[in-house]
Design an enzyme around this catalytic site. Structure first.
Site, PDB file in Angstrom:
ATOM      1  CB  CYS A  31      34.174  59.851  45.392  1.00 37.65           C
ATOM      2  SG  CYS A  31      34.818  59.697  43.816  1.00 37.65           S
ATOM      3  CE1 TYR A 170      37.594  53.326  37.331  1.00 38.34           C
ATOM      4  CE2 TYR A 170      37.890  55.646  37.653  1.00 38.34           C
ATOM      5  CZ  TYR A 170      37.011  54.660  37.723  1.00 38.34           C
ATOM      6  OH  TYR A 170      35.761  55.044  37.976  1.00 38.34           O
ATOM      7  CG  HIS A 173      32.839  53.704  36.647  1.00 39.41           C
ATOM      8  ND1 HIS A 173      33.818  53.499  37.817  1.00 39.41           N
ATOM      9  CD2 HIS A 173      31.615  53.221  37.222  1.00 39.41           C
ATOM     10  CE1 HIS A 173      33.163  52.768  38.804  1.00 39.41           C
ATOM     11  NE2 HIS A 173      31.778  52.404  38.182  1.00 39.41           N
ATOM     12  CG  ASP A 268      29.682  49.974  39.626  1.00 43.30           C
ATOM     13  OD1 ASP A 268      29.857  48.525  39.968  1.00 43.30           O
ATOM     14  OD2 ASP A 268      30.510  50.659  39.738  1.00 43.30           O
TER      15      ASP A 268
END
Lengths: 730, 265
Positions: A31, A170, A173, A268
């Site tokens: 991001c 994706y 997460h 992570d």
């Protein structure tokens, strides 16, 4: 200087499906606060990395449909043709440098609160998100599954049209594909739940459909958290992790692997306080053993030696990086050219991440002050406009802001004298980096120290003057500089002044033997007693760091905190492990409490919300609540005052007061930057130094020039050809 | 009252470098030039004597070198020297420290200072002989490796301490004029302010040739030097080799290597 031939392996091209990465440097999705709504920011930030040698560069997570709306946080979106138009800017600019552009197609399930779209997220089972605790998803039936899979396909087709070379499904997460895979979320009893084959079905089908749609044109990647770190309650790498890779291997062209979940994704994006370079390798190393496809992994890789080891030892084929690519967008180019010294090493502070966690303001970087400023201010991280005058500049203070200002001024060709009382560049960082776990923050100082040493060799008129006596206004005026930059930093309050009372605390006085400022603790010269009370009104790391340091040294530490302890560390992902450290060290925490007065050996403590809950008008001079009756005395041997900071701005004030003497001394202007202007994050202090250095020829350079804004424009619609004016459905 | 300070513009290696075509020095393109580190301390010592003096003291810096050496002389002027003298003649190129000392001695005779300060050595060639040889030519007393100095302007003698082996100090009284070579660390050299740098840029530098100081060309350069650099090179790196096998085999192999090294094999 040529690069070491042993690093050549990092520059070998590698094929991923129908595409080829020109080397092994790959910016994984991360991001930045641009998304699809700030296309200029997106295009400039990503393409500067393409220019700097990254072979593959991705968007941040990119929502495939309004059902996956992460507002208040900021994702990219590829919902419609309007988004395609905006994201096209990024892919066009990346392609100019022969790099590949990737898009991370994202569906969040209940982790996406849909606060803008007000849509209902769907998931494998109904559960409340552990990340967004007010959000539940609807459990999907088979029609729902088919619909959501079609969202992926439609988004993949739009991605191809937007010019993306790599299309992700994706599933790291804890986002949707992993929610199906993990028994932590998936409680289904049908063909999408239960056995691994059933739990993997959603992900495999989605990959198949996306591959069928765009697989000839685009490389298909998947991001997979190979271990969610909760044992058999989730995904374990040696069990479901490698088995899933085996099942999906024929459907992907590139594996992008990491560990952890979303609620604690600092496992992570590990902060340097707790995790070193390559910390995920013990888990991710398994993937290459089962996959025949290229594998990439992250772990804040900044060192070419470590990167080479990762590739040559067969742990991964490609070096994935998010934070190191922000800190130094030209990292690959510098390795390629053997300019190892010039690498601006990521310090792992996670201040970049903090902005996403806060909810999407533009990303900032402590090391790289140009991050996020590429488009709106036109700042390039490695290129500087040449000076436009022969003015020479005195910079007083060689901390984060002063050293950054001096460095950039020298890069521009100015003659600069950098002056400090300390024997070393770095300012307060030289103390902060002695705190537990913060050693890597020294890279901020080291980068500037080394670059300035090189720049001084290029211009003999410039010099670095360390270990000097404090500069007076007389000295500064007589110095002979046309411009004077004051970067004298800030200090912790020694009188207890704090953000709750905005006044000194009665009895607080760090000149006393039993009271200390944080600087005095870090300095290590003042004796500290067995029982230490840390009185806190600061919301970042200083109080917990000092508590950790003192508890490790054998003190009995009590933290009394009137503000949310370590609140900003939620945003930097340091909070969970910081709290674990405090608990391991048996540090006592008293929350929502502060001191009203201090006496030798004791402090009067009160509960912040100890006054009455009813508010009643009682007239002038009367507090409209029942008075706080929670006051009690607590003893200490030593009290540490982490109550607030103040700027060391006396030199600037005096110079401003004597502005009538500027002209006769040849002084054109005087500036104030960094903590000396207002105490702030190291990243923001560094920014003020860079900003002034770039704008110093402006007539009022103390104050920033306006930047280019990217906002919706009245008179045009987001969707090509659509109506923009007010329209009611009545 | 006058103090003469001999300074040198030294060369430091850049990150990369190559040896020049004649094989006797680094290619000049790869050198970064600056004031010799030790000379910064001797200049500071001179300026401190001047600042402590009741009567006017003139600090004169002298360097032997081509025009580019003006840069270090200006640096000295910015740091408090009153006047700068530079001696150059093409014939000076290739001079060893003795030939340089011969020129410095000639300048000292012209300037007639009360004290001549030089650095212990230069950071590039490190002969540590120029200052001492100058004293030899002048017939003045000298002190080497001076770590502290007590000298009041106008006094006939100075007291200094010099560093000896094993942490010992030698305290010496010396008659003036004298030549002292100053050790790094004797003081903390000052920085020049921007104002003094700008002022120094406008000051003249007194450039003299060999004839001006009464030296003939054959007394300097290669001709006037007693030592000559034959070659500058990067030595080959040593190669380590692991000797394997039984103890007897290893011993036999080792003996063979030793014999080969002694030229017996």
């Amino acid at each position: 200087m040529a690069r070491d031939p042993k690093h050549d392996v990092l520059f070998q091209p590698i094929k991923i499906g129908p595409k080829t990465l020109r080397n092994r440097f790959y910016q994984v999705p991360h991001c930045i606060g641009a998304g699809s709504d700030r296309p200029g920011f997106q295009a400039a930030h990503r393409s500067i990395k393409a220019e700097g040698g990254w072979a593959g560069i991705n968007t941040e997570y990119c929502s495939i449909h309004p059902e996956s709306d992460d507002t208040h946080r900021l994702s990219a979106r590829i919902w419609d043709e309007g988004d395609v138009r905006n994201l096209r800017a990024m892919t066009d600019y990346i392609h100019k440098y022969n790099s590949l552009a990737g898009v991370e197609l994202w569906y969040g399930g209940s982790h996406a609160p849909c606060m803008e779209s007000r849509a209902t997220p769907r998931g494998p089972s109904q559960y409340a998100s552990e990340f967004e605790t007010l959000t539940y998803c609807k459990e999907m039936d088979f029609d729902d599954i088919a619909m959501v899979q079609q969202y992926y396909v439609d988004a993949a087709l739009r991605s191809r049209d937007a010019g993306f070379d790599i299309v992700y499904v994706y599933g790291a997460h804890s986002y949707l594909p992993l929610q199906f895979l993990s028994p932590y979320y998936n409680k289904r009893k049908d063909k999408y739940g239960g056995s691994l084959e059933n739990r993997a079905r959603f992900w495999l089908e989605t990959l198949e459909q996306v591959r069928r749609a765009v697989g000839h044109d685009c490389a298909i990647a998947t991001r997979f958290a190979v271990d969610t770190l909760y044992g058999d309650a989730g995904v374990e790498v040696e069990n479901d992790g490698i088995k899933f890779v085996g099942l999906a291997d024929s459907l992907v062209d590139l594996w992008d692997v990491d560990v952890g979940d979303i609620a604690e994704w600092g496992e992570d994006a590990g902060p340097s306080r707790f995790y070193q370079q390559g910390h995920q390798v013990p888990w991710t190393r398994f993937i290459k053993q089962v996959s025949k496809k290229p594998v990439l992994g992250v772990g804040r890789f900044t060192d070419p030696e470590k990167m080479t080891e990762i590739v040559t030892k067969g742990i991964a084929d490609i070096i994935g990086a998010a934070r190191p690519s922000i800190s130094d967008p030209w990292l690959p180019k510098k390795i390629e050219e053997g300019r190892y010294d010039d690498i601006r090493v990521c310090i792992g502070c996670n201040v970049c991440i903090s902005r996403w966690e806060i909810g999407g303001p533009p990303m900032i970087c402590t090391q790289n002050a140009t991050a996020g400023e590429e488009y709106r201010r036109g700042w390039h991280p490695e290129k500087f406009p040449k000076k436009t005058s022969d003015d020479s500049i005195l910079v007083v203070g060689a901390g984060p802001s002063g050293s950054e200002c001096a460095r950039v001024l020298m890069e521009r060709g100015y003659t600069v004298h950098l002056y400090d009382t300390a024997a070393k560049i770095g300012g307060h960082l030289n103390q902060v980096t002695t705190l537990p776990g913060l050693g890597e923050w020294s890279y901020h100082r080291d980068y500037r120290e080394l670059q300035i040493a090189k720049l001084v060799k290029k211009n003999k008129q410039s010099q670095v003057m360390l270990g000097q006596k404090p500069m007076t206004a007389d000295d500064a005026l007589a110095y002979g500089a046309e411009k004077i930059v004051i970067a004298t930093g800030s200090s912790w309050n020694s009188d207890g002044t704090n953000c709750l009372s905005h006044d000194p605390l009665p009895g607080a006085d760090a000149s006393r033997a039993d009271q200390l400022t944080p600087e005095q603790v870090m300095d290590g010269k003042k004796p500290i007693g067995k029982r230490v009370m840390i009185l806190n009104a600061d919301t970042y790391f200083m109080a917990p760091s000092l508590a950790e340091k003192l508890a490790m040294a054998g003190h009995e530490v009590t933290l009394v905190t009137g503000v949310h302890l370590a609140n900003y560390m939620h945003f930097t992902l340091e909070y969970p492990n910081m709290m674990r450290r405090l608990h391991e060290l048996h540090i006592k925490e008293i929350h929502n409490a502060f001191a009203s007065s201090i006496e030798p050996g004791r402090a009067q403590i009160y509960d912040v919300f100890g006054d009455g809950s009813k508010r009643i008008f009682k007239g002038v001079g009367k507090i409209p609540r029942t008075p706080n009756a929670s006051h009690r005395w607590m003893e200490f041997d030593s009290l540490v005052l982490v109550t607030g900071r103040h700027s060391n701005d006396s030199l600037h004030r005096e110079l401003k007061a004597r502005n009538g003497e500027w002209h006769k001394n040849g002084v054109r202007d005087v500036y104030l930057i960094g903590d000396a202007e207002a105490p702030r994050l190291i990243a923001d202090a560094t920014f003020t130094g860079q900003r002034l250095a770039r704008e110093i020829e402006e007539s009022k350079a103390q104050f920033p020039l306006p930047y280019r804004r990217e906002v919706a424009v009245w008179g045009t619609s987001h969707m090509p050809g659509a109506e923009f004016d007010l329209e009611y459905k009545i | 009252m006058k103090i003469l300070v001999a300074v040198k513009q030294v060369a430091a290696l850049d990150e990369d470098f190559v040896i020049g075509a004649d094989g006797r020095d680094v290619d000049a393109e790869f050198l970064i030039r600056d004031l010799n580190e030790w000379d910064d301390f001797s200049l500071e010592e001179a300026v401190r004597i001047k600042e402590a003096a009741a009567d006017p003291v003139e600090v004169v810096v002298v360097s032997i070198g081509p025009e580019e050496a003006d840069e270090v002389l200006r640096k000295c002027l910015a740091k408090g020297a009153d006047r700068a003298v530079r001696i150059w003649d093409e014939a000076v190129a290739g001079s060893d420290p003795i030939a340089i000392a011969r020129i410095l001695a000639a300048v000292a005779r012209q300037e007639a200072p009360d004290m001549l300060l030089a650095g212990v050595q230069s950071s590039d060639h490190g002969f540590a002989s120029t200052g001492i040889a100058t004293a030899g030519f002048l017939g003045w007393p000298h002190g080497a490796v001076v770590a502290s100095l007590a000298y009041t302007s106008g006094e006939k003698s100075a007291v200094f301490r010099r560093e000896l082996e094993g942490g010992l100090l030698h305290q010496v009284t010396i008659q003036c004029p004298a030549v002292l070579t100053i050790q790094a660390g004797i003081n903390t050299p000052r920085y020049a302010s921007l104002r003094s740098i700008k002022q120094a840029a406008a000051k003249p530098i007194d450039v003299r040739n060999l004839a001006d100081v009464g030296i003939s060309a054959h007394e300097v350069g290669e001709q006037g030097s007693l030592s000559h650099v034959r070659r500058m090179y990067i030595p080959d790196k040593g190669h380590a080799q692991l000797i394997e096998g039984s103890a007897a085999e290893q011993a036999k192999r080792l003996a063979g290597i030793i014999r080969a090294f002694k030229g017996e094999a």
